[in-house]
Motif scaffolding. Structure first.
Motif, PDB file in Angstrom:
ATOM      1  N   SER A  58      -0.395  17.297  34.320  1.00 34.50           N
ATOM      2  CA  SER A  58      -0.184  18.626  34.903  1.00 34.50           C
ATOM      3  C   SER A  58      -1.010  19.667  34.159  1.00 34.50           C
ATOM      4  O   SER A  58      -1.440  19.461  33.016  1.00 34.50           O
ATOM      5  CB  SER A  58       1.296  19.009  34.832  1.00 34.50           C
ATOM      6  OG  SER A  58       1.685  19.228  33.481  1.00 34.50           O
ATOM      7  N   ARG A  59      -1.206  20.804  34.789  1.00 28.46           N
ATOM      8  CA  ARG A  59      -1.930  21.901  34.148  1.00 28.46           C
ATOM      9  C   ARG A  59      -1.143  22.434  32.953  1.00 28.46           C
ATOM     10  O   ARG A  59      -1.737  22.887  31.964  1.00 28.46           O
ATOM     11  CB  ARG A  59      -2.203  23.009  35.167  1.00 28.46           C
ATOM     12  CG  ARG A  59      -3.139  22.585  36.294  1.00 28.46           C
ATOM     13  CD  ARG A  59      -3.365  23.697  37.294  1.00 28.46           C
ATOM     14  NE  ARG A  59      -4.231  24.746  36.780  1.00 28.46           N
ATOM     15  CZ  ARG A  59      -5.557  24.757  36.897  1.00 28.46           C
ATOM     16  NH1 ARG A  59      -6.179  23.758  37.510  1.00 28.46           N
ATOM     17  NH2 ARG A  59      -6.268  25.767  36.419  1.00 28.46           N
ATOM     18  N   GLU A  60       0.190  22.377  33.033  1.00 26.78           N
ATOM     19  CA  GLU A  60       1.019  22.819  31.918  1.00 26.78           C
ATOM     20  C   GLU A  60       0.803  21.927  30.691  1.00 26.78           C
ATOM     21  O   GLU A  60       0.802  22.407  29.551  1.00 26.78           O
ATOM     22  CB  GLU A  60       2.497  22.804  32.307  1.00 26.78           C
ATOM     23  CG  GLU A  60       2.908  23.858  33.322  1.00 26.78           C
ATOM     24  CD  GLU A  60       2.415  23.539  34.740  1.00 26.78           C
ATOM     25  OE1 GLU A  60       2.293  24.497  35.545  1.00 26.78           O
ATOM     26  OE2 GLU A  60       2.147  22.346  35.031  1.00 26.78           O
ATOM     27  N   GLU A  61       0.609  20.643  30.926  1.00 29.63           N
ATOM     28  CA  GLU A  61       0.430  19.708  29.807  1.00 29.63           C
ATOM     29  C   GLU A  61      -0.909  19.884  29.101  1.00 29.63           C
ATOM     30  O   GLU A  61      -1.032  19.551  27.919  1.00 29.63           O
ATOM     31  CB  GLU A  61       0.574  18.270  30.301  1.00 29.63           C
ATOM     32  CG  GLU A  61       1.995  17.875  30.661  1.00 29.63           C
ATOM     33  CD  GLU A  61       2.061  16.494  31.282  1.00 29.63           C
ATOM     34  OE1 GLU A  61       2.605  15.574  30.627  1.00 29.63           O
ATOM     35  OE2 GLU A  61       1.552  16.315  32.425  1.00 29.63           O
ATOM     36  N   VAL A  62      -1.914  20.391  29.795  1.00 26.97           N
ATOM     37  CA  VAL A  62      -3.213  20.597  29.138  1.00 26.97           C
ATOM     38  C   VAL A  62      -3.307  21.979  28.489  1.00 26.97           C
ATOM     39  O   VAL A  62      -4.249  22.243  27.745  1.00 26.97           O
ATOM     40  CB  VAL A  62      -4.398  20.399  30.120  1.00 26.97           C
ATOM     41  CG1 VAL A  62      -4.348  19.037  30.783  1.00 26.97           C
ATOM     42  CG2 VAL A  62      -4.472  21.510  31.147  1.00 26.97           C
ATOM     43  N   ALA A  63      -2.329  22.836  28.747  1.00 25.62           N
ATOM     44  CA  ALA A  63      -2.388  24.215  28.241  1.00 25.62           C
ATOM     45  C   ALA A  63      -2.542  24.299  26.720  1.00 25.62           C
ATOM     46  O   ALA A  63      -3.340  25.117  26.232  1.00 25.62           O
ATOM     47  CB  ALA A  63      -1.148  24.992  28.705  1.00 25.62           C
ATOM     48  N   SER A 172       2.028  20.539  20.995  1.00 21.63           N
ATOM     49  CA  SER A 172       2.449  21.685  21.809  1.00 21.63           C
ATOM     50  C   SER A 172       2.590  22.944  20.964  1.00 21.63           C
ATOM     51  O   SER A 172       2.443  24.064  21.463  1.00 21.63           O
ATOM     52  CB  SER A 172       3.771  21.375  22.520  1.00 21.63           C
ATOM     53  OG  SER A 172       4.775  21.025  21.583  1.00 21.63           O
ATOM     54  N   ASN A 173       2.873  22.766  19.670  1.00 28.65           N
ATOM     55  CA  ASN A 173       3.003  23.911  18.757  1.00 28.65           C
ATOM     56  C   ASN A 173       2.177  23.625  17.513  1.00 28.65           C
ATOM     57  O   ASN A 173       2.553  22.818  16.666  1.00 28.65           O
ATOM     58  CB  ASN A 173       4.469  24.144  18.391  1.00 28.65           C
ATOM     59  CG  ASN A 173       4.670  25.417  17.575  1.00 28.65           C
ATOM     60  OD1 ASN A 173       3.732  25.940  16.962  1.00 28.65           O
ATOM     61  ND2 ASN A 173       5.889  25.927  17.567  1.00 28.65           N
TER      62      ASN A 173
END
Length: 342
Positions: A58-63, A172-173
């Motif tokens: 997803s686009r969220e996962e590549v953010a 992610s962080n």
């Protein structure tokens, strides 16, 4: 642990390094020669394209990866295949092929990062047109299923590529990432920007001492096996070969290493680097009886090149970026440690 001390200690046991473009043998059978082409190293403001030629993401996962690469000073372009879905794939074969083709042909894109692995590249690789890419090469980044592209590009075009983590492995962080996560992700930036690189592996009893120089090639063992005899077949003659895999039982690994031996891929190496092999649990009563060390050493006992086990590459946290298709130096030392440098 102090991050500077951690990185310093990481590189004291052994090393792998990259050098300038060289002439290299391109095959044990044909042995034609081609000049290794190294794409231009990236600088601030350059554009990185993200595409998903294999599995869905997803686009969220590549953010997180987009934010971090932008913080390095790069621009990022997200391809149409990111966010598309066709069952397990990042869109249909045609959608994934066309998205990757656009990235290959876009002169503004200086590097192409595959968003994730999975499965799917073998379905589209023969339909890709690399004619413009050959004239204007750029960095292709990824591992696992992306081994298809590493092999295809090296065998047919002689262009250097980067074997490394992809978007789905960026933390992610960044503030809470572990030192090894930080080091491996930063190695992608270093590989793209042309930094001299060195990697170490701790002492392993099965290591074979020696020093070798050669073009570095390799990737996922099961993918390399399936490419045998195809236009994407990996050429190992005179090279330093690195291998890794995940989710396989020991008997399957034994079969795949026999394939490498019977197809001549182990016969004329400069050196062998064995990375992470995350095993699938064997069924009750099906113990194979050989470890990964014994499986490998059985197949290479007649050869004399240096061998380094437990190298930090593969489906694991300590998966450092490697510039494939460029000359490296492998040292396996008296203390049993291994060092690769470029």
């Amino acid at each position: 642990m102090n991050r500077k001390k951690f990185i310093s200690s990481l590189f004291t046991a052994g090393a792998l390094s990259i050098a300038a473009p060289v002439w290299a043998e391109s095959g044990a059978a044909v042995r034609k020669k081609h000049r290794i082409k190294v794409p231009g190293y990236l600088k601030e403001g350059d554009l990185i394209g993200i595409t998903s030629p294999a599995g869905y993401i997803s686009r969220e996962e590549v953010a997180p990866s987009v934010a971090l690469m932008e913080s390095w000073g790069f621009q990022v372009k997200i391809g149409d295949s990111v966010g598309r879905r066709d069952h397990t794939y990042g869109g249909t074969d045609a959608e994934r092929r066309d998205d990757l083709q656009r990235m290959l042909d876009d002169d503004e894109v200086k590097a192409i990062m595959c968003a994730r692995g999975g499965y799917g590249l073998v379905r589209i690789v023969d339909e890709l047109d690399f004619s413009h890419f050959k004239k204007v090469p750029k960095w292709l980044i990824g591992f696992s299923d992306v081994t298809v592209l590493h092999g295809h590009i090296h065998n047919n075009l002689g262009v250097a590529t980067i074997h490394s983590k992809m978007c789905n492995s960026f933390p992610s962080n960044w503030q809470t990432a572990t030192p090894i996560q930080i080091s491996t992700i930063l190695s992608i930036r270093d590989a793209l920007m042309g930094t001299k690189m060195q990697y170490s592996a701790a002492r392993a009893l099965s290591n074979r001492l020696g020093t070798a120089e050669g073009v570095l090639v390799g990737g996922n063992l099961s993918i390399i096996e399936t490419l045998a005899g195809t236009a994407s077949d990996l050429n190992t003659y005179g090279k330093i070969l690195f291998l890794e895999d995940t989710g396989e039982e020991l008997y399957s690994l034994d079969r795949m290493f026999w394939n490498l031996k019977r197809t001549g891929k182990l016969a004329n190496l400069a050196g062998l680097v064995v990375g992470g092999f995350k095993l699938k649990a064997e069924g009750a009563g099906s113990g194979f009886g050989k470890s990964i060390y014994e499986i490998v050493m059985e197949k290479v006992e007649e050869y004399n090149y240096p061998i380094c086990f437990d190298f930090p590459v593969g489906h694991q946290v300590n998966n450092f970026a490697l510039r494939c298709g460029t000359k490296h130096r492998l040292e396996v030392r008296v203390d049993g440690s291994g060092l690769v440098s470029i």
